[in-house]
Design a protein around this motif. Structure first.
Motif, mmCIF file in Angstrom:
data_model
loop_
_atom_site.group_PDB
_atom_site.id
_atom_site.type_symbol
_atom_site.label_atom_id
_atom_site.label_comp_id
_atom_site.label_asym_id
_atom_site.label_seq_id
_atom_site.Cartn_x
_atom_site.Cartn_y
_atom_site.Cartn_z
ATOM 1 N N ARG A 38 -37.747 -58.066 61.354
ATOM 2 C CA ARG A 38 -36.909 -58.866 62.238
ATOM 3 C C ARG A 38 -36.729 -58.160 63.571
ATOM 4 O O ARG A 38 -36.324 -57.005 63.624
ATOM 5 N N LEU A 64 -35.069 -58.679 67.571
ATOM 6 C CA LEU A 64 -34.138 -59.432 68.387
ATOM 7 C C LEU A 64 -34.620 -59.392 69.829
ATOM 8 O O LEU A 64 -34.681 -58.327 70.449
ATOM 9 N N SER A 116 -30.131 -64.721 72.732
ATOM 10 C CA SER A 116 -31.027 -63.792 72.051
ATOM 11 C C SER A 116 -31.649 -64.539 70.887
ATOM 12 O O SER A 116 -30.973 -65.309 70.204
ATOM 13 N N GLU A 132 -33.828 -64.257 67.303
ATOM 14 C CA GLU A 132 -34.223 -63.377 66.198
ATOM 15 C C GLU A 132 -35.544 -63.891 65.616
ATOM 16 O O GLU A 132 -35.628 -65.020 65.149
ATOM 17 N N GLU A 188 -38.907 -63.224 63.040
ATOM 18 C CA GLU A 188 -39.437 -62.531 61.869
ATOM 19 C C GLU A 188 -40.958 -62.641 61.878
ATOM 20 O O GLU A 188 -41.504 -63.664 62.238
ATOM 21 N N SER A 198 -35.652 -67.085 62.998
ATOM 22 C CA SER A 198 -34.606 -67.177 61.985
ATOM 23 C C SER A 198 -33.251 -67.535 62.572
ATOM 24 O O SER A 198 -32.439 -68.152 61.888
ATOM 25 N N ASN A 199 -33.003 -67.181 63.828
ATOM 26 C CA ASN A 199 -31.693 -67.472 64.397
ATOM 27 C C ASN A 199 -31.754 -67.405 65.909
ATOM 28 O O ASN A 199 -32.635 -66.763 66.479
ATOM 29 N N TYR A 249 -28.907 -66.674 69.038
ATOM 30 C CA TYR A 249 -27.542 -66.267 69.358
ATOM 31 C C TYR A 249 -27.284 -66.610 70.821
ATOM 32 O O TYR A 249 -27.836 -65.966 71.717
#
Length: 175
Positions: A77, A79, A104, A106, A108, A165-166, A168
């Motif tokens: 992972r 960022l 930001s 994320e 993988e 995955s995400n 932010y």
């Protein structure tokens, strides 16, 4: 007198019918009560053979087959900080409104951060395009959640071999 004789005859039929219905009902209950445990046992055996149970030796195999170990996942992972993206919103009233967003992402599955940094302009373009299509009232209340989900969807399509995955969102300003 005929009323008195008719009443017991009807009562006898009434007493006979519920007794017969109770037998049928008890048979149904018996079948149902025996079928439910059989289905549960069959489902448990199927789950055990598919390595879905968390106990016993099969649980370890399920953890290794489904997901990598946590230390492996943490090392993959990355960022990626995306610089601020500024866009004008589709107001429709003739008055110009601007939005500034910093986020930001994320990621993988990426080998190194430098390969991802080359794709920052693509990420900024996705942000600006979506923000330009949005209206000011779309960003208020639960619209913030919809903004995040829509950007995640678009990023996952654009970075298809990699997994986003995400996201932010660290700053979201409207003017």
């Amino acid at each position: 007198m005929s009323d008195e004789t008719a009443a017991p005859a009807a009562g006898e039929e009434g007493n006979g019918a519920p007794a017969e219905g109770r037998k049928g009902l008890s048979r149904k209950k018996l079948i149902l009560l025996s079928a439910v445990p059989l289905l549960l046992v069959g489902g448990g055996i199927g789950a055990w053979q598919a390595h879905l149970l968390p106990f016993g030796g099969s649980g370890k195999a399920a953890a290794h087959n489904g997901q990598p170990a946590s230390s492996e996942a943490a090392s993959q992972r990355l960022l990626l900080s995306v610089p601020s993206a500024t866009a004008n919103l589709d107001n429709g009233a003739g008055r110009t409104m601007y939005v500034k967003m910093t986020a930001s992402v994320e990621v993988e599955g990426a080998q190194n951060l430098t390969a991802l940094q080359a794709r920052i302009p693509e990420i900024q373009d996705i942000f600006q395009t979506y923000l330009h299509e949005s209206r000011p009232q779309d960003l208020h209340g639960s619209g913030f959640y919809r903004l995040r989900e829509a950007l995640l969807r678009r990023l996952r399509v654009a970075f298809a071999p990699l997994t986003i995955s995400n996201i932010y969102i660290t700053e979201l300003l409207t003017q």
